[in-house]
Write a protein that holds these residues in place. Structure first.
Motif, PDB file in Angstrom:
ATOM      1  N   ASP A   1       0.826  -1.207   0.000  1.00 39.28           N
ATOM      2  CA  ASP A   1       0.000   0.000   0.000  1.00 39.28           C
ATOM      3  C   ASP A   1       0.862   1.260   0.000  1.00 39.28           C
ATOM      4  OD1 ASP A   1      -2.252  -1.607   0.093  1.00 39.28           O
ATOM      5  OD2 ASP A   1      -2.530  -1.396   2.244  1.00 39.28           O
ATOM      6  N   ARG A   2       1.995   1.215   0.714  1.00 31.89           N
ATOM      7  CA  ARG A   2       2.864   2.384   0.830  1.00 31.89           C
ATOM      8  C   ARG A   2       3.661   2.651  -0.453  1.00 31.89           C
ATOM      9  NH1 ARG A   2       5.316  -0.111   6.123  1.00 31.89           N
ATOM     10  NH2 ARG A   2       3.631   0.314   7.609  1.00 31.89           N
ATOM     11  N   ILE A   3       4.070   1.600  -1.142  1.00 31.50           N
ATOM     12  CA  ILE A   3       5.015   1.766  -2.250  1.00 31.50           C
ATOM     13  C   ILE A   3       4.378   1.448  -3.606  1.00 31.50           C
ATOM     14  CG2 ILE A   3       7.249   1.039  -3.185  1.00 31.50           C
ATOM     15  CD1 ILE A   3       8.000   0.353  -0.188  1.00 31.50           C
ATOM     16  N   ALA A   4       4.095   0.173  -3.850  1.00 31.81           N
ATOM     17  CA  ALA A   4       3.610  -0.239  -5.175  1.00 31.81           C
ATOM     18  C   ALA A   4       2.276   0.412  -5.529  1.00 31.81           C
ATOM     19  CB  ALA A   4       3.490  -1.765  -5.237  1.00 31.81           C
ATOM     20  N   LYS A   5       1.343   0.383  -4.590  1.00 30.13           N
ATOM     21  CA  LYS A   5       0.022   0.937  -4.904  1.00 30.13           C
ATOM     22  C   LYS A   5       0.063   2.458  -4.999  1.00 30.13           C
ATOM     23  CE  LYS A   5      -2.717  -2.930  -3.266  1.00 30.13           C
ATOM     24  NZ  LYS A   5      -3.824  -3.366  -2.381  1.00 30.13           N
ATOM     25  N   ALA A   6       0.829   3.103  -4.147  1.00 29.62           N
ATOM     26  CA  ALA A   6       0.947   4.560  -4.250  1.00 29.62           C
ATOM     27  C   ALA A   6       1.503   4.951  -5.622  1.00 29.62           C
ATOM     28  CB  ALA A   6       1.833   5.114  -3.136  1.00 29.62           C
TER      29      ALA A   6
ATOM     30  N   SER B   1       2.122  12.927 -10.381  1.00 27.31           N
ATOM     31  CA  SER B   1       3.000  13.240 -11.499  1.00 27.31           C
ATOM     32  C   SER B   1       3.878  12.018 -11.743  1.00 27.31           C
ATOM     33  CB  SER B   1       3.858  14.462 -11.186  1.00 27.31           C
ATOM     34  OG  SER B   1       4.757  14.713 -12.234  1.00 27.31           O
ATOM     35  N   GLY B   2       3.662  11.346 -12.865  1.00 28.05           N
ATOM     36  CA  GLY B   2       4.391  10.105 -13.108  1.00 28.05           C
ATOM     37  C   GLY B   2       3.974   9.079 -12.069  1.00 28.05           C
ATOM     38  N   ASP B   3       4.958   8.496 -11.401  1.00 27.79           N
ATOM     39  CA  ASP B   3       4.695   7.489 -10.371  1.00 27.79           C
ATOM     40  C   ASP B   3       4.712   8.084  -8.968  1.00 27.79           C
ATOM     41  OD1 ASP B   3       4.630   5.645 -12.394  1.00 27.79           O
ATOM     42  OD2 ASP B   3       6.511   4.659 -11.869  1.00 27.79           O
ATOM     43  N   VAL B   4       4.617   9.396  -8.847  1.00 23.64           N
ATOM     44  CA  VAL B   4       4.811  10.050  -7.549  1.00 23.64           C
ATOM     45  C   VAL B   4       3.633  10.957  -7.217  1.00 23.64           C
ATOM     46  CG1 VAL B   4       6.332  11.596  -6.238  1.00 23.64           C
ATOM     47  CG2 VAL B   4       7.305   9.997  -7.896  1.00 23.64           C
ATOM     48  N   TYR B   5       3.246  10.932  -5.947  1.00 18.32           N
ATOM     49  CA  TYR B   5       2.257  11.857  -5.407  1.00 18.32           C
ATOM     50  C   TYR B   5       2.965  12.887  -4.538  1.00 18.32           C
ATOM     51  CZ  TYR B   5      -2.088   9.178  -6.227  1.00 18.32           C
ATOM     52  OH  TYR B   5      -3.179   8.560  -6.774  1.00 18.32           O
ATOM     53  N   ARG B   6       2.310  14.005  -4.350  1.00 18.35           N
ATOM     54  CA  ARG B   6       2.737  14.978  -3.342  1.00 18.35           C
ATOM     55  C   ARG B   6       1.943  14.681  -2.073  1.00 18.35           C
ATOM     56  NH1 ARG B   6       2.177  20.266  -1.259  1.00 18.35           N
ATOM     57  NH2 ARG B   6       0.209  20.831  -2.203  1.00 18.35           N
TER      58      ARG B   6
ATOM     59  N   PRO C   1      -6.655  11.255  -8.594  1.00 19.36           N
ATOM     60  CA  PRO C   1      -6.330  12.556  -8.010  1.00 19.36           C
ATOM     61  C   PRO C   1      -6.022  12.536  -6.517  1.00 19.36           C
ATOM     62  CG  PRO C   1      -8.600  12.528  -8.806  1.00 19.36           C
ATOM     63  CD  PRO C   1      -7.979  11.231  -9.192  1.00 19.36           C
ATOM     64  N   LEU C   2      -6.673  11.640  -5.760  1.00 18.56           N
ATOM     65  CA  LEU C   2      -6.441  11.583  -4.315  1.00 18.56           C
ATOM     66  C   LEU C   2      -6.291  10.129  -3.865  1.00 18.56           C
ATOM     67  CD1 LEU C   2      -9.114  14.175  -3.106  1.00 18.56           C
ATOM     68  CD2 LEU C   2      -6.627  14.506  -3.181  1.00 18.56           C
ATOM     69  N   TYR C   3      -5.258   9.895  -3.063  1.00 17.82           N
ATOM     70  CA  TYR C   3      -4.999   8.576  -2.493  1.00 17.82           C
ATOM     71  C   TYR C   3      -4.867   8.755  -0.990  1.00 17.82           C
ATOM     72  CZ  TYR C   3      -2.461   4.213  -1.410  1.00 17.82           C
ATOM     73  OH  TYR C   3      -2.052   3.018  -0.875  1.00 17.82           O
ATOM     74  N   LEU C   4      -5.771   8.109  -0.241  1.00 16.86           N
ATOM     75  CA  LEU C   4      -5.767   8.196   1.218  1.00 16.86           C
ATOM     76  C   LEU C   4      -5.233   6.893   1.782  1.00 16.86           C
ATOM     77  CD1 LEU C   4      -6.599   9.967   3.667  1.00 16.86           C
ATOM     78  CD2 LEU C   4      -8.786   8.743   3.643  1.00 16.86           C
TER      79      LEU C   4
END
Length: 197
Positions: A127-132, A163-168, A141-144
């Motif tokens: 959940d922390r890495i692959a799914k994010a 953006s790409g594979d990364v969220y802020r 747009p939003l991942y909780l």
């Protein structure tokens, strides 16, 4: 989980179709979750009671602010072919017309307005890495992320602006604090009601 190199550039193709076929035909015990994570078909047991309590509390709050034509789904597959992923998030907020337009057992993850994952002890890193990374790549747009097993104690992190594979990171709070979901939700979650393990 064994190491496997996957070419994420291919997207839809015979390999993806084979993975989906295996996923659809998996003979899992009732209540188990079957997912494709970075090209590997995995099974996980039903979540524990505290996990379900958190999901229900978030679910209930979301319905208090959603338009009539949006749904909150707990068993809906979300596909991300470019990441060789087909996940069943704990909660997915998706307009109903998307489900009406799609056939089969999953929808493109990109159609979700919000994805909620609640970590389990055995697979929190997914959940922390692959799914994010996958949800970001899909443009959700939003991942909780409700991380019951975070190293510094239970936390909730709201990710946005993919953006790409990364969220802020938009906001991180400890269990007990309030977290604010922005528009179109404009909802404050009181995490003090979340059980801790």
């Amino acid at each position: 989980m064994s190491a496997l190199t996957v070419d994420h550039a291919e997207g839809n193709g015979p390999e993806w179709e084979d993975l989906v076929r295996i996923w659809e035909q998996a003979d899992a015990p009732e209540g188990w979750k079957v997912e494709i994570i970075e090209g590997i078909v995995t099974m996980s047991p039903p979540p524990d009671n505290n996990h379900n309590i958190i999901a229900e509390r978030v679910h209930r709050r979301l319905y208090s602010v959603l338009p009539e034509d949006w749904g909150v789904y707990q068993t809906l597959g979300t596909g991300i072919p470019l990441r060789k992923g087909l996940w069943i998030p704990d909660l997915a907020v998706i307009p109903e017309d998307v489900l009406c337009a799609e056939t089969g057992h999953f929808v493109p993850a990109a159609t979700a307005r919000l994805i909620v994952e609640i970590t389990s002890k055995s697979n929190a890193s997914n959940d922390r890495i692959a799914k994010a990374a996958g949800y970001a790549r899909a443009g959700v747009p939003l991942y909780l992320l409700v991380d019951r097993w975070a190293p510094a104690g239970p936390t909730i992190t709201l990710y946005g602006e993919p953006s790409g594979d990364v969220y802020r990171v938009l906001q991180t709070v400890k269990f007990g604090d309030e977290l604010v979901l922005p528009a179109p939700f404009e909802l404050t979650l009181d995490t003090g009601a979340f059980p801790t393990d």
